[in-house]
Every structure is written in C-alpha cells, then in structure tokens.
Design an enzyme around this catalytic site. Structure first.
Site, PDB file in Angstrom:
ATOM      1  CE  LYS A 246      -4.162   1.833   2.216  1.00 60.03           C
ATOM      2  NZ  LYS A 246      -5.259   1.524   3.151  1.00 60.03           N
ATOM      3  CD  GLU A 331     -19.693  -0.092   7.797  1.00 64.99           C
ATOM      4  OE1 GLU A 331     -18.875   0.706   7.321  1.00 64.99           O
ATOM      5  OE2 GLU A 331     -19.916  -1.235   7.308  1.00 64.99           O
ATOM      6  NE  ARG A 359     -21.231  -0.886   4.732  1.00 68.76           N
ATOM      7  CZ  ARG A 359     -20.802  -1.413   3.591  1.00 68.76           C
ATOM      8  NH1 ARG A 359     -20.942  -0.764   2.465  1.00 68.76           N
ATOM      9  NH2 ARG A 359     -20.222  -2.602   3.567  1.00 68.76           N
TER      10      ARG A 359
END
Length: 580
Positions: A246, A331, A359
């Site tokens: 990353k 979530e 969500r």
C-alpha cells in the site's frame, strides 16, 4: 508531460507497449496520481499500490468487453487514467472533471457508481450471470482489497459465486492493510497464505470452492501479466491472491499507510498536509468527554468500523486499547455487538460516519431497537456537504428517526454534545443516537438549557407570529434568521428541539395561540425528515409550516455555498420567504 502516457489514447494502445515501456508507464501513472492527490486531495495509498495490477489487467484483458468491477473505487485512479481520463490527473484545471469513484457516466469502462465497500463481488456476479444468460464469453473480474473482505457483503458474494459454473475472476489485493490496520480472523488466514506463498493447507478460498492462485510479486507488472494470461478465459470461479504494498513508490505512504489512505493536499517532499488541524471540533469534544467519563466508569467501550482516523479515534485507540474495538468494515456487526454489550450493562459507544450508518438499518431495527438495549450510537460527519455522491451525510435522519424505541438527539453546540452524552449514559430505557455535525463549532448568542426530558423541546426565546425551530447545528442559522426578522419588526420565537425522534405536542400546541407561521431548519434530507413531523402535526390547523433542508438528490462535489443557495438555507433567503 508524461512520455509514455502521451501514447495512450485508449486501452488498446497499452497492448502495443514493450516490457520496458510498461514499467515506464507504471511510473508515470503513479507520479500522475501522486501529483494530483498532493494538490487536490484524495485516496493515495490504495491507488499507488495497485498501479501495476491495473496496467496488467488492461494489457491482458479487453475492456470494456471484459468487465472490471473495482471495490469501493478508491483503487480506480490508475484505471481512469488508462481509460481516456488522464487529463483529469495531468492538468490542474481539469482535476474536477472526473469523480473520485467509478462512474458509467464518465466511461464505458465503468459499470457501476461505487463508493462504499465490499460490493464488487456481488455486483460483478450479476454481470457474470447476465453474460451466461446471453451466451457471451467475456471475462468478469472483481477487484477487492483494503480490508473489504471483512465486510459481510464480500463474504456473501464469494459464498455465492463459488458455485458458479462459468468464468468469474476475483482478485484479492492483499496489501496487509484495511483503511487502518486489519481486524478479523480472515486476515490471519491471508497472512498464513502470504507466509507460505499460497501453499498453506488452511485456505479460506479453497474451502469455499474456488480455484486459487497466489502471486507474491503484486507490484511487478511483468509477473502479473504472465500470471493473468494463464487464467484469462477460465471457465470456473478463481481467486487470484496478490501481495502488494500500500502506497508503493512513495516512501511516506509506504511508512505511514493509515495516514495516507486518504489525504488532504500535502507537500510531496515532506508528506505534511498544507491544512493543519484547526483545533477544537465536535469530534474532538465528543471523544474527549467520553475519555473523561471512562476514568470513572469502566462500563464504557468504543466501537468503530475500520475508520478511526475519520472519527478522530486514533489517540483513544492508542491510549485505551482494551476499551477500543475496531470490527473491520462490518457496520452491521458493530450495531449487534453494541446491542449485546448494552444488554449486559455495558455502555458501548458505536461510532459511524453518517454515510456508513446507512448500512446498518436492519440491525438498528431488529438487533438493537426491538430489544430496546441502551447502546449509544455516535453519528459523525452528518449534514449537507460538498462530498462525492457516494459519501453524503444527509440520509441519517429519515432512516433513523422513524425506528421505534430509538431516541435520536441533535446537539446545537458543544455543551449540548457533552450533556447529551451524559443523558444517554444515565438513562436505561432506550437506545440513543447523537448526531454530530460536520460543521465548525460556532458560539451561540443564546444560552441553552442542558436538562433533558424525553421529547421535550426548549423554547429559547419567546416571540409571536413566527416560530423558528432550528435542529442541531442549524439552531445557529435560526438565530441569524431571528436577528434579520427583528430588523423587519418581527420578534420570532426560537425553539431548540433537541429530539429528532419525537414531537413536543404541548409546546407546538401553545404556538397556535399567537403564531401563524412555523419555520423548520434541518441539516439533512427534507423527505421523511424532522420538519415533516412538524408539518404533519400542524396539518389539521391553520398554521403555515415551511420546511428547510436538502432536496432529495445525489449531489456530487457541489460546493456548500451553492447548495445552501439552492435549498434557500441562508438567512436572507429564509427571511425573504417569510416576508413574502
């Protein structure tokens, strides 16, 4: 001007490049991303880490006939550069001509507008099954990474496509990170697979039924091309597990992966952002108060779903690791987890940005509110904003204010934030959510009461003819409107409702005696919102009610001042409407 990029007018041009030119192209694409994000802000680390894969995909496959679905879209910048949108990364005056996410409106190479996570496999499964029905033979490729596997929809998608009997390619971009650090058992298996170069007997993807290939050199474009050519046109589901870095190619992003997942404009040489922390904000007030409460109350725990930086929870995470739970990009699980904790007398604070709490509707309704467990939900970054269409914070009020048992509070200033946290902790009868505005802290001209009784509004100043109900941070706008009306000889009543989920019938009924107009102001969507509750209450009466808030639309990067004018959310507009 980038030399190889000059040659790339469409994706077919990539196939003409030599091995050396492909590597040069990767460097130029990476520099283009770095330069743009350093000036305009955006997702940096995820995009730098996936440049080689993107070039390899377009070299091997035939987009848009072969279809790529990019999870979250924050790994799609290189894809945009290679599919006719490079000018939006090369020229500063064109930066805003493309969005921060994939968009079919922009290019035939994009198939969905995607901004939330863990969706690529499920979306791509629809493309694959439609292909099978139509009898065509194109490759369907879902690219997923940056922690997205911790989301429930990712597992649901993988679980289903594993049974497909036709081409389906899932590329797991494993950069050992989520937005922050990874959390969840699945990442232990990914670590084992990395350690054994994909040879470990324990393999979650094989267990689900996938053919599996591991690629260690995920930032080597030549290796990727060679491996992708082997699986192109495969006639069964396969997972390609690639190991990448990353932030690859930019040392600051490689060393500080969490900080550079997304960034404000910054200095490339030092990595420091140009806009420094401006000091006190509602998020900092919130977490400071919870931290203070923790010193005296060991029932407190803090839960968040993979975005500690966005919620200002990094310091709390470091100082109280035993009281902090990052559940990954999950979530829905966070709400159920909080409900379970609350049922046993704990005081869980579950933090969500407004855009992501969307969500959790079913879990708030079923797992939390039916059971009436007194968990506390902090809804951050809520309100009208200039964000991308995928990250708007205006939908939480209609969603949450109509669920039975849930008490949703809207503080008007920082003192109310802390007082509402105290009230939520002391009561045991309801789950409570507190809406934390994305607006700067402003000092109010009037003093508010910090005593709360369920669904009781506060009449802050007494007037006549016009009553202004300013919800949460829009109480400040209510004060501005009041001042302007007083210049016109009208002294309005000012009301701080505090409770989004209930109506103070006694107070509203009293307004009928000497008022003929009620104004509601809310920093969110009008349809199904707070103001409509007030309109419905006064429906059978002669009271005129005017609701002010956001229209039902997906705005995309529209400046705040333009939105406020569009919605008549300025003191001048509102006063003119009242006088008319």
């Amino acid at each position: 001007m980038a030399n190889i990029l000059d040659k790339i007018s469409n994706v077919l041009d990539i196939k003409k490049l030599t091995t050396e030119e492909l590597n040069t192209l990767c460097s130029e694409v990476r520099n283009s991303i770095l330069n743009k994000v350093s000036k305009a802000g955006g997702h940096l680390g995820p995009n730098l880490g996936i440049v080689e894969l993107t070039v390899a995909l377009h070299y091997v496959f035939n987009s848009p006939i072969d279809k790529f679905v990019w999870d979250v879209s924050h790994q799609s910048y290189a894809h945009k550069i290679l599919t006719g949108r490079k000018d939006a990364f090369l020229f500063e005056d064109k930066y805003k001509t493309v969005t921060g996410f994939t968009s079919p409106k922009e290019s035939e190479h994009d198939f969905f507008t995607i901004g939330h996570t863990s969706t690529s496999v499920s979306l791509a499964s629809g493309l694959a099954k439609a292909r099978d029905f139509k009898g065509t033979k194109e490759n369907i490729v879902a690219i997923i990474g940056d922690g997205s596997l911790s989301g429930g929809e990712a597992f649901e998608g993988l679980d289903n496509v594993a049974e497909f009997k036709s081409n389906f390619i899932t590329i797991v971009n494993d950069n050992e990170m989520s937005i922050a650090e990874n959390h969840g058992g699945i990442y232990g298996n990914l670590a084992l697979l990395r350690k054994t170069k994909g040879e470990a007997e324990l393999n979650i993807f094989k267990a689900l039924g996938f053919k599996y290939v591991y690629i260690e050199e995920g930032n080597n474009v030549n290796v990727l091309i060679e491996e992708l050519q082997k699986i192109k046109d495969i006639n069964e589901p396969i997972v390609i597990h690639i190991h990448t870095v990353k932030g690859n190619g930019y040392s600051h992003a490689e060393e500080n992966k969490e900080r550079f997942h997304w960034s404000m404009p910054f200095d490339i040489e030092t990595g420091k952002t140009f806009v420094q922390n401006s000091g006190e904000n509602y998020k900092r007030v919130t977490i400071n108060h919870i931290t203070e409460k923790l010193q005296k109350d060991d029932r407190i725990v803090v839960i968040n779903a993979a975005v500690p930086g966005a919620l200002d929870l990094v310091e709390f995470r470091e100082n109280h690791p035993d009281r902090y739970f990052d559940v990954g990009i999950a979530e829905e699980h966070a709400i159920a987890f909080a409900s379970g904790l609350a049922s046993q007398g704990m005081k869980p604070f579950a933090f969500f940005p407004s855009t992501f709490i969307q969500r959790t509707y079913d879990q708030i309704s079923q797992d939390l509110c039916i059971n009436n467990n007194p968990a506390i939900i902090m809804v951050e970054n809520a309100g009208i904003s200039g964000s991308d269409a995928t990250h708007l914070g205006i939908f939480d009020i209609p969603m949450m204010s109509n669920i039975p048992n849930l008490v949703y509070l809207a503080p008007a200033n920082k003192e109310e934030v802390t007082a509402m946290i105290d009230w939520a902790m002391e009561q045991k009868d309801f789950p409570v959510a507190i809406r934390i505005s994305s607006s700067p802290i402003k000092e109010l001209k009037t003093k508010l009461s910090l005593n709360y009784e369920l669904n009781k509004f506060e009449k802050v100043t007494e007037g006549e003819k016009v009553a202004i109900i300013g919800l949460g941070n829009f109480f400040n706008l209510a004060e501005e409107v009041s001042e302007e009306l007083q210049k016109q000889g009208i002294t309005p009543t000012l009301i701080n409702p505090r409770f989004i989920t209930g109506v103070d019938e006694e107070l509203l009924t009293s307004l009928l005696e000497n008022h003929d107009t009620v104004i509601t102001l809310e920093d969110g969507l009008l349809n199904g919102g707070f103001g409509e509750k007030i309109s419905r209450f006064f429906g059978p009466t002669k009271m005129r009610v005017f609701n002010y808030g956001a229209h039902k639309e997906f705005t995309d990067g529209v400046p705040m001042n333009e939105l406020y004018k569009r919605y008549h959310l300025t003191a001048d507009h509102i006063v003119a409407d009242i006088l008319k």
